[in-house]
Motif scaffolding. Structure first.
Motif, PDB file in Angstrom:
ATOM      1  N   LEU A 188       2.252   3.247  -4.177  1.00 22.74           N
ATOM      2  CA  LEU A 188       1.524   2.541  -3.120  1.00 22.74           C
ATOM      3  C   LEU A 188       2.316   1.335  -2.636  1.00 22.74           C
ATOM      4  O   LEU A 188       2.393   1.065  -1.421  1.00 22.74           O
ATOM      5  N   LEU A 189       2.918   0.600  -3.572  1.00 24.58           N
ATOM      6  CA  LEU A 189       3.710  -0.575  -3.210  1.00 24.58           C
ATOM      7  C   LEU A 189       4.900  -0.200  -2.331  1.00 24.58           C
ATOM      8  O   LEU A 189       5.339  -0.999  -1.492  1.00 24.58           O
ATOM      9  N   GLU A 190       5.416   0.982  -2.500  1.00 22.12           N
ATOM     10  CA  GLU A 190       6.526   1.444  -1.671  1.00 22.12           C
ATOM     11  C   GLU A 190       6.033   1.956  -0.318  1.00 22.12           C
ATOM     12  O   GLU A 190       6.621   1.652   0.724  1.00 22.12           O
ATOM     13  N   SER A 191       4.954   2.697  -0.327  1.00 24.36           N
ATOM     14  CA  SER A 191       4.496   3.327   0.924  1.00 24.36           C
ATOM     15  C   SER A 191       3.971   2.315   1.925  1.00 24.36           C
ATOM     16  O   SER A 191       3.986   2.552   3.137  1.00 24.36           O
ATOM     17  N   VAL A 192       3.517   1.142   1.442  1.00 24.10           N
ATOM     18  CA  VAL A 192       2.952   0.159   2.353  1.00 24.10           C
ATOM     19  C   VAL A 192       4.030  -0.622   3.107  1.00 24.10           C
ATOM     20  O   VAL A 192       3.752  -1.302   4.101  1.00 24.10           O
ATOM     21  N   LYS A 193       5.274  -0.515   2.681  1.00 20.05           N
ATOM     22  CA  LYS A 193       6.361  -1.228   3.345  1.00 20.05           C
ATOM     23  C   LYS A 193       6.571  -0.699   4.760  1.00 20.05           C
ATOM     24  O   LYS A 193       6.315   0.476   5.045  1.00 20.05           O
TER      25      LYS A 193
END
Length: 412
Positions: free
Chosen positions: A389-394
């Motif tokens: 999730l932390l990656e996809s929100v970038k």
């Protein structure tokens, strides 16, 4: 007669110079100001707001994660803490705040045509709930980044107290305990005033900050039915006075009662200097009849009116409503910037693998602890989902919803 006319002309010219001088004084310091029904930019020219809200950043909402039981920030945190423990949960939220919004996000919003970013926040980012006399800098640390990035891009930032001490709605959006005690406990109002005073003192000289939205969607109902607009106006006046002790530069954005949908509390002008009246508009027909009451207040009281939140609808509805607002010279802020698996936002990001397991678990919040423990997903699955999730929100991993952006009259 000629002499009398010349005298009158001289007086008229003097008055014009006086008004111009007064306007110059308001604008010379480089801040946005309310002037009659108009909102004027630092250059003294009427300013039309085209804004977007950083929803789900500093104040998470369950529905934006696909949750339907854990809806408030405290409930979402409880779910993650049950699954991972407090320390891993702290690490996640710290990284979420760092990665949700970046300098590149702000530059991209500028490219699209946005000129205002609204930052909803929880008062707890400035002072712990249980320690009223203790201050923390977490809120300033994150918001300062957005203010700096916006200043570089020529954008404004609106600071929005989405969650006030003791709750102003009693719902998930104010992270309260299910009631709105702000209206019946003066200590809550005094604490809110101190927090806003501290925030205003910090941003008093920041021209990138357009102003302060004192309270999000106030719902001052008595016994669930009658609006206590007197209490709301008293809160606005007390908090505004506290801000003005340290900051005379910034505009004060005051929302209407009944979740921002009514201007009954403005029927009697509150005489708050630099006030801008704000309404929210969801799921009603995008027609002039729906906003006529707000236009009438603007025309009668000669105060700027802004549409502060709307969205969560089809591109067609949003486009029609946005055009209606612009025909009537009403600045707007839509909701939201980023959202998981959604077309009703400027950007969307994908749900991670295993996310459905977390969604299923949050539905067990009211189940006995033994059942929750038995049915909880594997810890490694939860860690994997949150890291993804932390990656996809970038920015580089999200995608633009071209239809939504075009409906706002922006450039995809």
């Amino acid at each position: 007669m000629i002499r009398a006319i010349l005298v009158l002309l001289a007086l008229a010219q003097a008055c014009a110079y006086a008004v111009a001088a007064d306007l110059s004084h308001e604008q010379a310091n480089g801040f946005v100001a309310a002037r009659g029904p108009d909102l004027l930019g630092p250059d003294g020219v009427p300013l039309h707001l085209r804004g977007i809200s950083l929803a789900n950043w500093l104040l998470p909402e369950g529905y934006m994660f696909g949750f339907d039981t854990a809806t408030s920030p405290r409930q979402i945190r409880q779910v993650f803490s049950e699954l991972l423990g407090e320390e891993a949960t702290n690490t996640f939220w710290s990284q979420w705040r760092e990665q949700f919004i970046s300098a590149d996000d702000v530059s991209d919003l500028k490219r699209m045509g946005v000129n205002l970013i609204r930052v909803p926040f929880d008062y707890r980012d400035f002072t712990p709930e249980e320690y009223p006399d203790v201050w923390v800098d977490r809120g300033f640390r994150y918001i300062d980044h957005v203010v700096d990035w916006s200043a570089r891009n020529g954008l404004f930032v609106l600071l929005d107290m989405h969650a006030a001490p003791c709750g102003q709605t009693g719902s998930n959006i104010d992270n309260s305990y299910g009631d709105h005690h702000l209206y019946d406990d003066q200590r809550c109002v005094e604490r809110m005033s101190r927090i806003w005073r501290r925030i205003a003192e910090h941003y008093a000289n920041s021209a990138a900050v357009i102003g302060y939205e004192l309270l999000n969607e106030p719902a001052p109902f008595v016994e669930g039915k009658k609006l206590n607009v007197t209490s709301l106006n008293e809160i606005y006046e007390k908090v505004s006075a506290a801000i003005r002790e340290v900051d005379t530069n910034h505009a004060l954005f005051l929302q209407g009662a009944n979740w921002g949908s009514a201007f009954k509390n403005f029927e009697r002008a509150s005489h708050i200097r630099g006030a801008i009246y704000v309404f929210h508009y969801y799921w009603s027909k995008p027609v002039e009849k729906g906003i006529r009451k707000f236009l009438d207040v603007r025309d009668r009281l000669k105060v700027p009116v802004v549409m502060g939140e709307s969205g969560e609808n089809t591109d067609r509805w949003i486009g029609k409503f946005r055009r209606l607002l612009e025909r009537h010279r009403i600045g707007w802020l839509f909701w939201p910037y980023k959202k998981m698996n959604s077309s009703s936002s400027i950007r969307t990001y994908r749900a991670p693998r295993y996310w459905n397991e977390i969604v299923a678990y949050q539905r067990l919040m009211n189940a006995p602890p033994s059942k929750r423990h038995r049915l909880r997903p594997k810890r490694q699955h939860v860690l994997s989902a949150l890291n993804e999730l932390l990656e996809s929100v970038k920015l580089q991993n999200s995608r633009v919803n071209a239809g939504f952006v075009s409906a706002l009259g922006l450039a995809p």
